[in-house]
Design a protein around this motif. Structure first.
Motif, PDB file in Angstrom:
ATOM      1  N   ASN A   1      -7.735   3.925  -3.796  1.00 46.11           N
ATOM      2  CA  ASN A   1      -9.118   4.379  -3.692  1.00 46.11           C
ATOM      3  C   ASN A   1      -9.188   5.899  -3.580  1.00 46.11           C
ATOM      4  N   SER A   2     -10.385   6.440  -3.685  1.00 47.57           N
ATOM      5  CA  SER A   2     -10.580   7.892  -3.663  1.00 47.57           C
ATOM      6  C   SER A   2     -10.180   8.517  -2.329  1.00 47.57           C
ATOM      7  N   ASP A   3     -10.219   7.720  -1.240  1.00 48.67           N
ATOM      8  CA  ASP A   3      -9.834   8.235   0.081  1.00 48.67           C
ATOM      9  C   ASP A   3      -8.372   7.952   0.401  1.00 48.67           C
TER      10      ASP A   3
ATOM     11  N   THR B   1      -6.925   5.179   0.639  1.00 48.69           N
ATOM     12  CA  THR B   1      -6.641   3.815   1.056  1.00 48.69           C
ATOM     13  C   THR B   1      -6.267   3.033  -0.204  1.00 48.69           C
TER      14      THR B   1
ATOM     15  N   ARG C   1       0.843  -1.202   0.000  1.00 46.55           N
ATOM     16  CA  ARG C   1       0.000   0.000   0.000  1.00 46.55           C
ATOM     17  C   ARG C   1       0.879   1.254   0.000  1.00 46.55           C
TER      18      ARG C   1
ATOM     19  N   LYS D   1      -6.326  -0.844  -2.064  1.00 43.61           N
ATOM     20  CA  LYS D   1      -6.777  -2.234  -2.101  1.00 43.61           C
ATOM     21  C   LYS D   1      -5.754  -3.040  -2.888  1.00 43.61           C
TER      22      LYS D   1
ATOM     23  N   ASN E   1      -4.653  -0.956  -6.162  1.00 47.91           N
ATOM     24  CA  ASN E   1      -5.653   0.019  -6.584  1.00 47.91           C
ATOM     25  C   ASN E   1      -5.811   1.087  -5.504  1.00 47.91           C
TER      26      ASN E   1
ATOM     27  N   ASN F   1      -3.673   3.637 -12.561  1.00 48.16           N
ATOM     28  CA  ASN F   1      -4.389   3.112 -11.401  1.00 48.16           C
ATOM     29  C   ASN F   1      -5.485   2.172 -11.919  1.00 48.16           C
TER      30      ASN F   1
ATOM     31  N   THR G   1      -7.277  -4.253   2.155  1.00 43.34           N
ATOM     32  CA  THR G   1      -7.515  -2.816   2.025  1.00 43.34           C
ATOM     33  C   THR G   1      -7.152  -2.108   3.321  1.00 43.34           C
TER      34      THR G   1
END
Length: 272
Positions: free
Chosen positions: A110-112, A114, A79, A116, A108, A94, A254
């Protein structure tokens, strides 16, 4: 001077180095020196970003434990690896596909912010973990302790316990067992309910960490296979929470990754 970035994923801390030019080459002793929390930078793992050797991957993800040994998998580090690439504008793709010694990972963001991580497929064959036993079983007796064991890029032993307070002696006994010729990460899992567990992990070459991403995956996989957990589980680790999903084949992790600071090091003269 070697530039580095200090990051953490749920308290599992890393030093990340950009080695795309191939000019960083560290010995085992130098890695240990950097990992020393009193005389060096201090970290659980060193993460190297290197050019991919496969056309299927965007980068190569190389991982060293604090004792200088190279390992094949680190979910929390993956991550941080993805977020580092984004912040440094090394790629605008991405998801990203990165190669490891254990195969390809898909990351991947994420929009926040974080990440995955598609961690791939677990392997239960004793010879592939590796575990020096001939017959596949859902659990094994190691030194009087019943464990589940599998590889998710690195070897894991999982114990299910009602309380997970006194773990050091048990972990040491399992890690020193001749049944695990390459060592093993030992996870202690307390099941809260079918969608929630508490987990502590003692990693080979590191000791107990605040979080272990592959260990979280291994624990959930074992719990699902035992019929004790649902396919999506919140894992409470010492450093925070991660989410693990296991569909019976692939496993997904995640969670967050955080930047701490940046610096440069000259191994002959110290830090700046």
């Amino acid at each position: 001077m070697i530039n580095f970035t200090k990051m953490h994923g749920l308290g599992n801390d890393f030093v990340v180095m950009n080695n795309l030019d191939g000019d960083v080459c560290l010995s085992v002793e130098e890695i240990r020196q950097l990992a020393d929390r009193h005389f060096g930078i201090g970290f659980d793992q060193l993460l190297m970003i290197e050019p991919a050797t496969s056309k299927s991957a965007d980068f190569r993800y190389v991982i060293y434990n604090s004792d200088g040994t190279e390992v094949s998998q680190c979910g929390n580090g993956a991550r941080c690896f993805a977020l580092y690439i984004k912040k440094k504008n090394l790629s605008y793709k991405n998801p990203l596909t990165v190669e490891t010694n254990a195969g390809l990972l898909v990351l991947n963001i994420n929009s926040d912010d974080t990440v995955k991580v598609e961690m791939g497929m677990p392997n239960f064959e004793p010879s592939k973990i590796p575990l020096n036993l001939n017959q596949l079983s859902s659990e094994y007796n190691v030194g009087g302790h019943m464990i589940g064991s599998l590889s998710i890029g690195n070897p894991h032993a999982i114990l299910i316990q009602d309380e997970i307070d006194n773990i050091d002696g048990i972990a040491s006994k399992i890690q020193s067992s001749e049944l695990f010729p390459e060592g093993v990460n030992v996870g202690f899992m307390k099941i809260i309910n079918k969608r929630e567990i508490q987990l502590r992990v003692v990693e080979r070459g590191v000791g107990e960490t605040h979080a272990c991403g592959s260990g979280a995956c291994a624990a959930v996989i074992h719990g699902v296979r035992q019929g004790l957990l649902d396919s999506k589980v919140i894992v409470h680790l010492n450093g925070g929470d991660a989410t693990v999903e296991f569909d019976g084949e692939k496993v997904y992790l995640t969670g967050p990754g955080k930047f701490i600071y940046e610096g440069s090091v000259n191994l002959r003269s110290g830090f700046s």
